[in-house]
Design a protein around this motif. Structure first.
Motif, PDB file in Angstrom:
ATOM      1  N   ASN A  44     -23.409  16.308 154.518  1.00  0.00           N
ATOM      2  CA  ASN A  44     -24.787  16.409 154.374  1.00  0.00           C
ATOM      3  C   ASN A  44     -25.085  17.709 153.544  1.00  0.00           C
ATOM      4  N   ASP A  45     -23.992  18.332 153.016  1.00  0.00           N
ATOM      5  CA  ASP A  45     -24.429  19.293 151.997  1.00  0.00           C
ATOM      6  C   ASP A  45     -25.019  19.020 150.635  1.00  0.00           C
ATOM      7  N   PRO A  46     -26.275  19.177 150.425  1.00  0.00           N
ATOM      8  CA  PRO A  46     -26.745  18.567 149.254  1.00  0.00           C
ATOM      9  C   PRO A  46     -25.947  18.920 147.866  1.00  0.00           C
ATOM     10  N   ASN A  47     -25.572  20.223 148.004  1.00  0.00           N
ATOM     11  CA  ASN A  47     -24.585  20.598 146.560  1.00  0.00           C
ATOM     12  C   ASN A  47     -23.521  19.773 146.587  1.00  0.00           C
ATOM     13  N   CYS A  48     -23.078  18.863 147.429  1.00  0.00           N
ATOM     14  CA  CYS A  48     -21.746  17.917 147.197  1.00  0.00           C
ATOM     15  C   CYS A  48     -22.270  16.439 147.087  1.00  0.00           C
ATOM     16  N   ILE A  49     -23.621  16.318 147.292  1.00  0.00           N
ATOM     17  CA  ILE A  49     -23.739  14.850 147.177  1.00  0.00           C
ATOM     18  C   ILE A  49     -24.188  14.502 145.648  1.00  0.00           C
ATOM     19  N   VAL A  50     -23.234  13.541 145.101  1.00  0.00           N
ATOM     20  CA  VAL A  50     -23.189  13.002 143.899  1.00  0.00           C
ATOM     21  C   VAL A  50     -23.326  11.538 143.541  1.00  0.00           C
ATOM     22  N   GLU A  51     -24.177  11.275 142.487  1.00  0.00           N
ATOM     23  CA  GLU A  51     -24.532   9.888 142.095  1.00  0.00           C
ATOM     24  C   GLU A  51     -23.297   9.378 141.355  1.00  0.00           C
ATOM     25  N   LEU A  52     -22.987   8.163 141.818  1.00  0.00           N
ATOM     26  CA  LEU A  52     -21.773   7.262 141.043  1.00  0.00           C
ATOM     27  C   LEU A  52     -22.475   6.479 140.246  1.00  0.00           C
ATOM     28  N   ASP A  53     -21.912   5.788 139.027  1.00  0.00           N
ATOM     29  CA  ASP A  53     -22.613   4.825 138.317  1.00  0.00           C
ATOM     30  C   ASP A  53     -21.483   3.787 138.098  1.00  0.00           C
ATOM     31  N   GLU A  54     -22.232   2.745 137.237  1.00  0.00           N
ATOM     32  CA  GLU A  54     -21.358   1.391 137.031  1.00  0.00           C
ATOM     33  C   GLU A  54     -20.120   2.057 136.100  1.00  0.00           C
ATOM     34  N   ASN A  55     -20.118   3.010 135.498  1.00  0.00           N
ATOM     35  CA  ASN A  55     -18.737   3.468 134.750  1.00  0.00           C
ATOM     36  C   ASN A  55     -17.634   4.093 135.619  1.00  0.00           C
ATOM     37  N   ASN A  56     -18.227   4.513 136.796  1.00  0.00           N
ATOM     38  CA  ASN A  56     -17.530   5.388 137.922  1.00  0.00           C
ATOM     39  C   ASN A  56     -17.799   5.057 139.213  1.00  0.00           C
ATOM     40  N   LEU A  57     -17.151   3.704 139.522  1.00  0.00           N
ATOM     41  CA  LEU A  57     -17.537   3.062 140.826  1.00  0.00           C
ATOM     42  C   LEU A  57     -16.473   3.203 142.001  1.00  0.00           C
ATOM     43  N   GLU A  58     -15.484   3.847 141.580  1.00  0.00           N
ATOM     44  CA  GLU A  58     -14.353   3.962 142.661  1.00  0.00           C
ATOM     45  C   GLU A  58     -14.412   5.626 143.322  1.00  0.00           C
ATOM     46  N   ILE A  59     -14.086   5.766 144.221  1.00  0.00           N
ATOM     47  CA  ILE A  59     -13.737   6.694 144.745  1.00  0.00           C
ATOM     48  C   ILE A  59     -12.053   6.763 145.296  1.00  0.00           C
ATOM     49  N   LYS A  60     -11.263   7.673 144.601  1.00  0.00           N
ATOM     50  CA  LYS A  60      -9.734   7.461 144.851  1.00  0.00           C
ATOM     51  C   LYS A  60      -9.511   8.788 145.740  1.00  0.00           C
ATOM     52  N   MET A  61      -8.524   8.488 146.518  1.00  0.00           N
ATOM     53  CA  MET A  61      -7.803   9.686 147.148  1.00  0.00           C
ATOM     54  C   MET A  61      -7.349  10.603 146.001  1.00  0.00           C
ATOM     55  N   GLY A  62      -7.659  12.048 146.335  1.00  0.00           N
ATOM     56  CA  GLY A  62      -7.572  12.919 145.356  1.00  0.00           C
ATOM     57  C   GLY A  62      -8.864  13.296 144.435  1.00  0.00           C
ATOM     58  N   ASP A  63      -9.542  12.510 144.614  1.00  0.00           N
ATOM     59  CA  ASP A  63     -11.080  13.146 143.979  1.00  0.00           C
ATOM     60  C   ASP A  63     -11.592  14.078 144.998  1.00  0.00           C
ATOM     61  N   LYS A  64     -12.061  15.225 144.084  1.00  0.00           N
ATOM     62  CA  LYS A  64     -12.716  16.271 145.052  1.00  0.00           C
ATOM     63  C   LYS A  64     -13.976  16.468 145.034  1.00  0.00           C
ATOM     64  N   ALA A  65     -14.993  16.819 146.093  1.00  0.00           N
ATOM     65  CA  ALA A  65     -16.267  17.092 146.115  1.00  0.00           C
ATOM     66  C   ALA A  65     -16.253  18.590 145.671  1.00  0.00           C
ATOM     67  N   LYS A  66     -17.662  19.178 145.537  1.00  0.00           N
ATOM     68  CA  LYS A  66     -17.622  20.393 145.015  1.00  0.00           C
ATOM     69  C   LYS A  66     -17.176  21.687 145.774  1.00  0.00           C
ATOM     70  N   ASP A  67     -17.085  21.430 146.931  1.00  0.00           N
ATOM     71  CA  ASP A  67     -16.530  21.995 147.813  1.00  0.00           C
ATOM     72  C   ASP A  67     -14.905  22.039 147.942  1.00  0.00           C
ATOM     73  N   GLY A  68     -14.245  21.378 147.207  1.00  0.00           N
ATOM     74  CA  GLY A  68     -12.904  21.233 147.236  1.00  0.00           C
ATOM     75  C   GLY A  68     -12.289  20.136 148.138  1.00  0.00           C
ATOM     76  N   SER A  69     -13.102  19.673 149.162  1.00  0.00           N
ATOM     77  CA  SER A  69     -12.640  18.820 149.883  1.00  0.00           C
ATOM     78  C   SER A  69     -12.410  17.269 149.301  1.00  0.00           C
ATOM     79  N   GLN A  70     -11.632  16.336 150.101  1.00  0.00           N
ATOM     80  CA  GLN A  70     -11.869  15.270 149.395  1.00  0.00           C
ATOM     81  C   GLN A  70     -12.888  14.389 149.279  1.00  0.00           C
ATOM     82  N   LEU A  71     -13.502  13.824 148.281  1.00  0.00           N
ATOM     83  CA  LEU A  71     -14.683  13.019 147.960  1.00  0.00           C
ATOM     84  C   LEU A  71     -14.720  11.848 148.976  1.00  0.00           C
ATOM     85  N   ARG A  72     -15.758  11.514 149.647  1.00  0.00           N
ATOM     86  CA  ARG A  72     -15.911  10.390 150.315  1.00  0.00           C
ATOM     87  C   ARG A  72     -17.268   9.460 150.153  1.00  0.00           C
ATOM     88  N   PRO A  73     -17.516   8.375 150.806  1.00  0.00           N
ATOM     89  CA  PRO A  73     -18.703   7.668 150.485  1.00  0.00           C
ATOM     90  C   PRO A  73     -19.945   8.438 151.188  1.00  0.00           C
TER      91      PRO A  73
END
Ligand code: APR
Length: 230
Positions: free
Chosen positions: A117-146
């Motif tokens: 729930n860290d607002p600095n880490c919430i990002v919009e996905l779009d039709e050209n970027n629909l997948e979250i892959k293991m290894g994708d990182k959030a702004k805080d360096g943690s794994q990106l999740r839905p």
């Protein structure tokens, strides 16, 4: 303007072709909910959970709002409307509703797995970027999740939702089995003068003392009947 609040669930999007959860053939018959929609399931097998949400996100590109979503949006001309939804799809937005509270998150957003729930880490996905892959990182360096509220996680938007329901002159509940709390408890926060409508083709367990007017139809036909009643 009178305050009109909607509480919608998976049945709202059924006519757009998105599966509900607990109807026959629903999502929870195909997937074990605790494996793909709980925080324990994510930590047990994050790749499986990413895959589940990548598949649901991919489906969003091929679905459009139904007549029910559009009629909900059209009532903003005559009422002060707030849509509180348990749905993670973006069909209320696509139909033009402006004031939406997503209780269970949003499929088209991603966030930090360390501090979801860290607002600095919430990002919009779009039709050209629909997948979250293991290894994708959030702004805080943690794994990106839905950006989804999983079973076992808190529902940060429940307080603003309660506040809206308490002020409602009319509450319309559409397409939810009212099985999952705290969302299902919102109906009990209505003022005694609030008129409550329920649009659902099946029976839904509600407190009989609330005097709910049940329109036993699907979302689109039910919203047409509601608009004629309002
Ligand atoms: N129009 C309106 N309602 C419908 C339609 C339709 N065309 N088709 C089905 N329904 C109704 C069903 O009768 C049922 O009451 O929609 C409801 C769907 O209930 P659920 O599948 O339990 O979905 P929901 O209530 O939104 O689930 C709540 O559970 O799994 C979690 O986080 C998930 O947000 C979800 C929450």
């Amino acid at each position: 303007m009178k305050k009109l609040v909607f509480l919608t669930g998976a049945g709202m999007s059924a006519e757009s072709g998105i599966s509900t959860f607990r109807d026959s053939g629903g999502l929870w018959e195909q997937y074990p909910v605790e494996a793909v929609a709980s925080i324990e399931g994510y930590w047990r097998d994050p790749a499986l959970v990413q895959k589940f949400y990548n598949e649901r996100r991919a489906q969003l590109g091929s679905v459009v709002p139904n007549e029910g979503h559009k009629l909900v949006a059209s009532l903003e001309d005559k009422y002060d409307v707030t849509v509180i939804t348990q749905n993670v799809d973006n069909l209320h937005e696509k139909a033009g509703s402006k004031n939406i509270i997503h209780l269970h998150g949003e499929l088209m957003k991603a966030t930090s797995s360390k501090n979801p729930n860290d607002p600095n880490c919430i990002v919009e996905l779009d039709e050209n970027n629909l997948e979250i892959k293991m290894g994708d990182k959030a702004k805080d360096g943690s794994q990106l999740r839905p950006f989804i509220v999983w079973f076992g996680e808190s529902v940060p938007m429940i307080e603003p939702a309660i506040y809206e329901v308490q002020k409602a002159d009319i509450l319309v509940v559409i397409g939810t089995s009212l099985n999952v709390y705290p969302a299902a408890g919102l109906i009990n926060y209505t003022d005694s003068k609030c008129k409550i409508y329920l649009i659902d083709p099946k029976d839904v367990d509600v407190n009989p003392s609330l005097g709910v007017h049940h329109i036993m139809k699907g979302a689109s036909e039910g919203m047409k009947e509601l608009c004629a009643l309002l």
